[in-house]
Write an enzyme that holds these catalytic residues in place. Structure first.
Site, PDB file in Angstrom:
ATOM      1  CG  ASP A   1      -8.674   0.812   3.208  1.00  0.00           C
ATOM      2  OD1 ASP A   1      -9.367  -0.035   2.606  1.00  0.00           O
ATOM      3  OD2 ASP A   1      -7.439   0.714   3.315  1.00  0.00           O
TER       4      ASP A   1
ATOM      5  CE  LYS B   1      -4.357  -1.604   1.961  1.00  0.00           C
ATOM      6  NZ  LYS B   1      -5.357  -1.297   2.983  1.00  0.00           N
TER       7      LYS B   1
END
Ligand code: ATR
Length: 273
Positions: free
Chosen positions: A104, A68
């Site tokens: 997210d 990420k």
């Protein structure tokens, strides 16, 4: 442009990802001819993968552990969400450009709104934990207008760093004071790994938490964590963490495949089967 659109989740390891099941369900439900797969790529192969996938028909990818941060650094353009959260989980390819987003926080807030429609964003929130997941939760709560976010973590240096990063709405507090800080909160969020299968439970006395507060956990294995069971028993509304994973997939799917999918009970059953 390629007429059979492809997307994937890239991680290392990747075997347990629920994302292929979720995206394939949406592709089939919406009658879209395309595919979504899982790729196990080690860190030293990420850049080559991202540079070569567009020519193979890939419209984008999801990134998971350990990619990420590297995805954020490799991207040509980055959304505010990805920059503030400090990680990229959704990559889109268009016109030779690698575009990084982080969905997210969006997934967290949409799950909360769907699971607890009466949640009042004008009341303070209490967030436990200060790792990567907490950054997405803090970003989302600030965007949603929550005026005060009390933040407790076992290691206090991380809460101070997050307060410096996200600004004055974050109120860092020592871990031993977290239970008392639940007083007056409208939301309690566990972003630590405690309560996950194989980890110790989160020991947290809920006595100070108002009974009309919503309690949510980013842990979704098990679906009902010990924290959520205890909150449910005393009458709090609870929202499990699976929905965060499902909702975070929506923006990427829409960008890559052109239709906005829905998070339904049927999808929840499919990914758990
Ligand atoms: P993620 O990306 O899922 O947030 P992480 O960055 O490893 O994962 O963060 C894990 C969180 O769980 C951290 O807030 C961690 O606290 P520390 O910063 O003090 O390590 C928290 N955590 C893990 N085990 C814990 C424990 N036994 N007691 C309290 N907090 C714990």
């Amino acid at each position: 442009m390629n007429v059979f659109p492809l997307a994937a989740v890239i991680g290392h390891p990747i075997a347990h990802s629920l994302s292929p099941r979720m995206h394939r369900y949406w592709l089939s439900r919406l009658g879209i001819a395309g595919d979504y797969t899982a790729m196990d790529i080690a860190p030293d192969g990420l850049e080559a993968a991202l540079r070569s996938l567009p020519a193979l028909g890939f419209r984008g990818v999801n990134l998971t552990i350990p990619h990420k941060l590297a995805g954020l650094k490799l991207a040509d353009t980055v959304t505010d969400a990805a920059r503030m959260i400090g990680a990229a989980n959704t990559i889109s390819f268009a016109d030779g450009v690698i575009h990084a987003d982080n969905t997210d926080g969006y997934g967290f807030i949409e799950n909360l709104r769907q699971g607890a429609p009466s949640w009042n964003s004008a009341r303070p929130a209490l967030v436990l934990g200060a790792g990567g997941a907490a950054r997405a939760v803090l970003y989302a709560l600030i965007e949603a207008g929550v005026p005060e976010i009390r933040l407790a973590n076992r290691s206090p240096d991380k809460t101070d760093a997050l307060a410096a990063h996200f600004g004055p709405r974050i109120a860092p507090l020592p871990w031993p004071e977290a239970e008392e800080a639940a007083r007056g909160a409208g939301l309690l969020v566990n972003t630590t790994s405690l309560g996950m299968t194989g980890q110790p439970p989160l020991i947290f006395c809920l006595n100070a938490l108002p009974r009309d507060a919503v309690v949510t956990d980013i842990v979704y294995v098990p679906l009902e964590t010990p924290l959520l069971s205890a909150a449910r028993v005393r009458g709090n509304e609870v929202v499990d963490g699976l929905g965060m994973l499902l909702h975070q997939g929506v923006p990427g799917f829409e960008r890559w495949f052109g239709q906005r999918p829905e998070v339904t009970d049927e999808l929840r059953k499919v990914v758990q089967s």
